[in-house]
Design an enzyme around this catalytic site. Structure first.
Site, PDB file in Angstrom:
ATOM      1  N   HIS A  41       0.899  -1.161  -0.046  1.00  0.00           N
ATOM      2  CA  HIS A  41      -0.100  -0.067  -0.111  1.00  0.00           C
ATOM      3  C   HIS A  41       0.781   1.291  -0.136  1.00  0.00           C
ATOM      4  O   HIS A  41       1.996   1.186   0.759  1.00  0.00           O
ATOM      5  CB  HIS A  41      -1.004   0.078   1.224  1.00  0.00           C
ATOM      6  CG  HIS A  41      -1.727   1.061   1.331  1.00  0.00           C
ATOM      7  ND1 HIS A  41      -2.223   1.833   0.280  1.00  0.00           N
ATOM      8  CD2 HIS A  41      -1.956   1.926   2.483  1.00  0.00           C
ATOM      9  CE1 HIS A  41      -2.968   2.931   0.704  1.00  0.00           C
ATOM     10  NE2 HIS A  41      -2.929   3.149   2.132  1.00  0.00           N
TER      11      HIS A  41
ATOM     12  N   HIS B   4       0.722   5.845  -0.970  1.00  0.00           N
ATOM     13  CA  HIS B   4      -0.056   7.023  -1.093  1.00  0.00           C
ATOM     14  C   HIS B   4       0.546   7.758  -2.295  1.00  0.00           C
ATOM     15  O   HIS B   4       0.542   8.905  -2.162  1.00  0.00           O
ATOM     16  CB  HIS B   4      -0.136   7.854   0.280  1.00  0.00           C
ATOM     17  CG  HIS B   4      -0.995   7.170   1.227  1.00  0.00           C
ATOM     18  ND1 HIS B   4      -0.868   7.788   2.578  1.00  0.00           N
ATOM     19  CD2 HIS B   4      -1.623   6.058   1.359  1.00  0.00           C
ATOM     20  CE1 HIS B   4      -1.828   7.122   3.388  1.00  0.00           C
ATOM     21  NE2 HIS B   4      -2.064   6.061   2.625  1.00  0.00           N
TER      22      HIS B   4
ATOM     23  N   ASP C   1       1.086  -4.783 -20.710  1.00  0.00           N
ATOM     24  CA  ASP C   1       1.912  -5.462 -20.199  1.00  0.00           C
ATOM     25  C   ASP C   1       1.765  -6.008 -18.930  1.00  0.00           C
ATOM     26  O   ASP C   1       1.696  -7.168 -18.474  1.00  0.00           O
ATOM     27  CB  ASP C   1       3.349  -4.806 -20.386  1.00  0.00           C
ATOM     28  CG  ASP C   1       3.866  -4.795 -21.749  1.00  0.00           C
ATOM     29  OD1 ASP C   1       3.385  -5.403 -22.839  1.00  0.00           O
ATOM     30  OD2 ASP C   1       4.976  -4.050 -21.836  1.00  0.00           O
TER      31      ASP C   1
ATOM     32  N   HIS D  12      -8.577   7.008  -1.157  1.00  0.00           N
ATOM     33  CA  HIS D  12      -7.625   6.475  -0.264  1.00  0.00           C
ATOM     34  C   HIS D  12      -6.254   6.348  -1.292  1.00  0.00           C
ATOM     35  O   HIS D  12      -5.397   7.177  -1.231  1.00  0.00           O
ATOM     36  CB  HIS D  12      -8.030   5.287   0.322  1.00  0.00           C
ATOM     37  CG  HIS D  12      -7.147   4.620   1.392  1.00  0.00           C
ATOM     38  ND1 HIS D  12      -7.496   3.907   2.106  1.00  0.00           N
ATOM     39  CD2 HIS D  12      -5.813   5.211   1.607  1.00  0.00           C
ATOM     40  CE1 HIS D  12      -6.472   3.269   3.045  1.00  0.00           C
ATOM     41  NE2 HIS D  12      -5.282   4.323   2.758  1.00  0.00           N
TER      42      HIS D  12
ATOM     43  N   TYR E 216       8.461 -12.365 -22.097  1.00  0.00           N
ATOM     44  CA  TYR E 216       9.402 -11.292 -21.802  1.00  0.00           C
ATOM     45  C   TYR E 216      10.341 -11.847 -20.666  1.00  0.00           C
ATOM     46  O   TYR E 216      10.039 -12.228 -19.810  1.00  0.00           O
ATOM     47  CB  TYR E 216       8.740 -10.156 -21.454  1.00  0.00           C
ATOM     48  CG  TYR E 216       9.819  -8.949 -20.963  1.00  0.00           C
ATOM     49  CD1 TYR E 216      10.055  -8.148 -21.807  1.00  0.00           C
ATOM     50  CD2 TYR E 216       9.823  -8.799 -19.721  1.00  0.00           C
ATOM     51  CE1 TYR E 216      11.147  -7.165 -21.532  1.00  0.00           C
ATOM     52  CE2 TYR E 216      10.559  -7.768 -19.085  1.00  0.00           C
ATOM     53  CZ  TYR E 216      11.218  -6.908 -20.060  1.00  0.00           C
ATOM     54  OH  TYR E 216      12.045  -5.659 -19.666  1.00  0.00           O
TER      55      TYR E 216
END
Length: 223
Positions: free
Chosen positions: A100, A102, A125, A165, A219
């Site tokens: 997570h 910001h 991709d 958020h 790839y």
């Protein structure tokens, strides 16, 4: 030293180092953001402590929790997002890492509650689709985790922008989830700039499918 003790020690080192990558790529400020990793074969996760400076995130500072978010090992309180991470691990067994941040541009899209459209080959991709918006949820219980799972289950994107958020990303391991967070911010920024110049041109779904398949299966180095 037992096998599980060795595994946890290695993950504590890895997770501490991966937090430095969030700083390196400018995805976090102050003490916001977190990386976690599932302990393979065990109902445990490793995550950062709450409110601790990134400069102080040593392997020893990392917290071990069970998949209900209860601390099993560590002297500090775990991240305030632990319940969300734990919910993802309980309900998405294929996920080995959760991140997570910001990061600025991804949060800007989240503030508008608008998905980032798949208009770049790099998005095809890495994400194989738009980066979707998840529901609004408050921190404190597993509501954020439920929103992540509801949005990403069956979706090719490893990233979701939780409304008002910010981004949460998942991966087969913690490193893959960090990569997804870096790429999420990169394409969120580029598509934002593109929209200042005009309306981005969509990529056909068949081409997105081909891009995603090549990147995921052809790839890079395969051993």
């Amino acid at each position: 030293m037992s096998t599980i003790t060795t595994e946890i020690a290695a993950l504590r080192t890895q997770v501490a180092a991966l937090h430095a990558e969030l700083v390196r790529y400018g995805l976090v400020v102050w003490t916001a953001g977190n990386v976690s990793a599932r302990v393979p074969g065990h109902d445990l996760l490793v995550i950062k402590p709450s409110g601790v400076s990134y400069d102080e995130l040593t392997p020893e500072a990392m917290i071990v929790c069970d998949l209900d978010g209860t601390v099993v090992e560590g002297d500090l309180s775990p991240s305030s997002d632990t319940a969300a991470h734990a919910y993802v691990y309980r309900h998405m067994p294929e996920v080995g890492g959760v991140v997570h941040t910001h990061s600025t541009y991804a949060c800007a899209w989240a503030a508008r509650r608008e998905p980032v459209p798949c208009v770049l080959t790099a998005m095809g991709d890495e994400f194989g689709a738009e980066i979707p918006i998840g529901p609004f949820a408050l921190i404190g219980d597993d509501s954020i985790g439920r929103g992540i799972v509801e949005t990403l289950r069956g979706h090719r994107s490893p990233a979701v922008l939780m409304a008002n958020h910010g981004p949460f990303t998942i991966g087969k391991d913690a490193r893959a989830a960090v990569k997804a967070a870096v790429m999420c911010e990169d394409v969120a920024r580029t598509v934002h700039i593109s929209r200042q110049l005009g309306e981005p041109v969509p990529i056909a779904k068949t081409d997105i499918d081909r891009l995603h398949d090549r990147y995921q299966n052809v790839y890079g180095q395969h051993r």
